[in-house]
Design a protein around this motif. Structure first.
Motif, mmCIF file in Angstrom:
data_model
loop_
_atom_site.group_PDB
_atom_site.id
_atom_site.type_symbol
_atom_site.label_atom_id
_atom_site.label_comp_id
_atom_site.label_asym_id
_atom_site.label_seq_id
_atom_site.Cartn_x
_atom_site.Cartn_y
_atom_site.Cartn_z
ATOM 1 N N THR A 173 0.898 -1.119 0.104
ATOM 2 C CA THR A 173 0.125 -0.126 -0.078
ATOM 3 C C THR A 173 0.784 1.167 0.162
ATOM 4 O OG1 THR A 173 -1.678 -1.113 1.233
ATOM 5 C CG2 THR A 173 -1.812 1.290 1.485
ATOM 6 N N LEU A 174 1.791 1.366 0.894
ATOM 7 C CA LEU A 174 2.796 2.449 1.060
ATOM 8 C C LEU A 174 3.567 2.833 -0.539
ATOM 9 C CD1 LEU A 174 4.446 2.033 4.414
ATOM 10 C CD2 LEU A 174 2.921 3.671 3.779
ATOM 11 N N LEU A 175 4.046 1.495 -1.000
ATOM 12 C CA LEU A 175 4.595 1.815 -2.431
ATOM 13 C C LEU A 175 3.720 2.211 -3.324
ATOM 14 C CD1 LEU A 175 6.961 -1.299 -2.594
ATOM 15 C CD2 LEU A 175 7.555 1.017 -2.012
ATOM 16 N N SER A 176 2.482 1.953 -3.503
ATOM 17 C CA SER A 176 1.681 2.115 -4.474
ATOM 18 C C SER A 176 0.945 3.480 -4.278
ATOM 19 C CB SER A 176 0.337 1.116 -4.468
ATOM 20 O OG SER A 176 -0.406 1.213 -3.322
ATOM 21 N N GLN A 177 0.938 4.187 -2.901
ATOM 22 C CA GLN A 177 0.642 5.414 -2.673
ATOM 23 C C GLN A 177 1.728 6.403 -3.484
ATOM 24 O OE1 GLN A 177 -0.452 5.929 1.361
ATOM 25 N NE2 GLN A 177 -2.296 5.070 1.053
ATOM 26 N N THR A 178 2.692 5.985 -3.499
ATOM 27 C CA THR A 178 4.004 6.817 -4.036
ATOM 28 C C THR A 178 4.069 7.127 -5.597
ATOM 29 O OG1 THR A 178 5.555 5.233 -3.744
ATOM 30 C CG2 THR A 178 5.458 6.523 -1.861
ATOM 31 N N GLY A 179 3.421 6.085 -6.006
ATOM 32 C CA GLY A 179 3.467 5.916 -7.685
ATOM 33 C C GLY A 179 2.814 7.203 -8.400
ATOM 34 N N PRO A 180 1.809 7.770 -7.953
ATOM 35 C CA PRO A 180 1.560 9.084 -8.506
ATOM 36 C C PRO A 180 2.200 10.333 -8.606
ATOM 37 C CG PRO A 180 -0.487 7.760 -7.702
ATOM 38 C CD PRO A 180 0.779 7.152 -7.130
ATOM 39 N N SER A 181 3.291 10.464 -7.404
ATOM 40 C CA SER A 181 3.943 11.505 -7.308
ATOM 41 C C SER A 181 5.214 11.408 -7.836
ATOM 42 C CB SER A 181 3.875 11.853 -5.800
ATOM 43 O OG SER A 181 4.510 10.618 -5.155
ATOM 44 N N ILE A 182 5.652 10.457 -8.567
ATOM 45 C CA ILE A 182 6.954 9.833 -9.225
ATOM 46 C C ILE A 182 6.822 10.567 -10.530
ATOM 47 C CG2 ILE A 182 8.664 8.242 -9.822
ATOM 48 C CD1 ILE A 182 7.697 6.780 -7.423
ATOM 49 N N ALA A 183 7.693 11.402 -10.866
ATOM 50 C CA ALA A 183 7.863 12.029 -12.267
ATOM 51 C C ALA A 183 8.876 11.331 -13.142
ATOM 52 C CB ALA A 183 8.248 13.404 -12.146
ATOM 53 N N SER A 184 9.960 10.770 -12.550
ATOM 54 C CA SER A 184 10.971 10.136 -13.362
ATOM 55 C C SER A 184 10.514 8.743 -13.708
ATOM 56 C CB SER A 184 12.176 10.008 -12.373
ATOM 57 O OG SER A 184 13.137 9.295 -13.227
ATOM 58 N N ASN A 185 10.716 8.242 -15.019
ATOM 59 C CA ASN A 185 10.401 7.043 -15.479
ATOM 60 C C ASN A 185 11.134 5.958 -15.031
ATOM 61 O OD1 ASN A 185 8.207 7.964 -17.032
ATOM 62 N ND2 ASN A 185 9.524 8.504 -18.827
ATOM 63 N N ALA A 186 12.587 6.228 -14.646
ATOM 64 C CA ALA A 186 13.437 5.414 -14.093
ATOM 65 C C ALA A 186 13.201 4.949 -12.831
ATOM 66 C CB ALA A 186 14.861 5.935 -13.991
ATOM 67 N N ILE A 187 12.675 5.897 -11.896
ATOM 68 C CA ILE A 187 12.277 5.611 -10.676
ATOM 69 C C ILE A 187 11.048 4.676 -10.519
ATOM 70 C CG2 ILE A 187 11.739 6.585 -8.545
ATOM 71 C CD1 ILE A 187 13.393 8.843 -8.818
ATOM 72 N N LEU A 188 10.147 5.263 -11.473
ATOM 73 C CA LEU A 188 8.856 4.506 -11.719
ATOM 74 C C LEU A 188 8.968 3.077 -11.932
ATOM 75 C CD1 LEU A 188 5.836 4.651 -11.467
ATOM 76 C CD2 LEU A 188 5.745 5.327 -13.906
ATOM 77 N N VAL A 189 10.061 2.688 -12.836
ATOM 78 C CA VAL A 189 10.365 1.123 -13.062
ATOM 79 C C VAL A 189 10.839 0.557 -12.063
ATOM 80 C CG1 VAL A 189 11.798 -0.187 -14.542
ATOM 81 C CG2 VAL A 189 10.426 1.761 -15.634
#
Length: 225
Positions: A173-189
């Protein structure tokens, strides 16, 4: 923040004040439609072989006086592993992450063992309170320690199962909540990869915790001779 985070673990879907999320406990029964098969399916054959292996392993932990008891523990294993595994899927309530569920499994089992043991094998139960080769000066302390360790057994079984299931769900849950606030594609991967690895770990934990709960319950039963 903590209130909204833990709110995902509370049953909220209801009709006429009846919590419908707890009905997910019985979803596992839909995976064993014996009456609809002319011959056993591959899934049913795999599950039957798994239960046979588990039955033989649990039988080795028990004495001859407990013949047939393994049916109870195999059923408990099936119930827990289905609830743990299905709880990883979206929109399915994980009842095994609640103390109401885990304590309802461990407490009646422990009370039954205690009542049977103290009424049928009183001397043996008293002997369990003092291990062999214990000095006379330490016997009163050993009785207190063994009594406390025996009393907390249902609580440890319930807390171990619920805590392990809650911990993994909280991380996801914590990891999924940080997804929308990430702008970098590398960090999202990296985030998605870590979630996939964590999901695989939780799948293993779902089976392992079911096995641990079952084996510990069997060992507690084996002490009642």
């Amino acid at each position: 923040m903590m209130t909204s985070l833990f709110a995902v673990f509370e049953p909220s879907s209801s009709i006429f004040s009846l919590p419908l999320n707890w009905l997910s406990t019985f979803i596992g029964l839909l995976f064993l439609p014996l009456m609809y098969w002319v011959s056993p399916s591959r899934w049913l054959m795999v599950w039957s072989n798994l239960m046979t292996i588990l039955h033989k392993e649990l039988k080795a932990l028990l004495t001859q006086s407990h013949v047939g008891v393994t049916l109870i523990f195999v059923s408990i294993f099936s119930l827990i592993v289905f609830n743990n595994s299905l709880g990883l899927l979206p929109y399915i309530f994980t009842s095994s992450s609640h103390m109401a569920m885990t304590l309802s499994l461990s407490l009646p089992l422990w009370i039954t063992l205690m009542v049977f043991g103290w009424f049928k094998h009183t001397q043996h139960m008293f002997a369990h309170l003092v291990p062999q080769s214990t000095p006379s000066a330490l016997m009163p302390f050993m009785v207190i320690i063994e009594t406390i360790s025996n009393v907390i057994r249902p609580g440890t079984l319930a807390v171990r199962l619920a805590a392990n299931m809650i911990a993994g769900h909280l991380l996801l849950t914590l990891l999924s909540q940080t997804g929308p606030s990430i702008a970098s594609n590398a960090i999202l991967v990296i985030l998605i990869s870590s979630q996939i690895l964590l999901f695989l770990l939780e799948s293993a934990v779902a089976v392992i915790q079911s096995y641990v709960f079952t084996v510990l319950s069997t060992l507690y039963t084996g002490e009642i001779n």
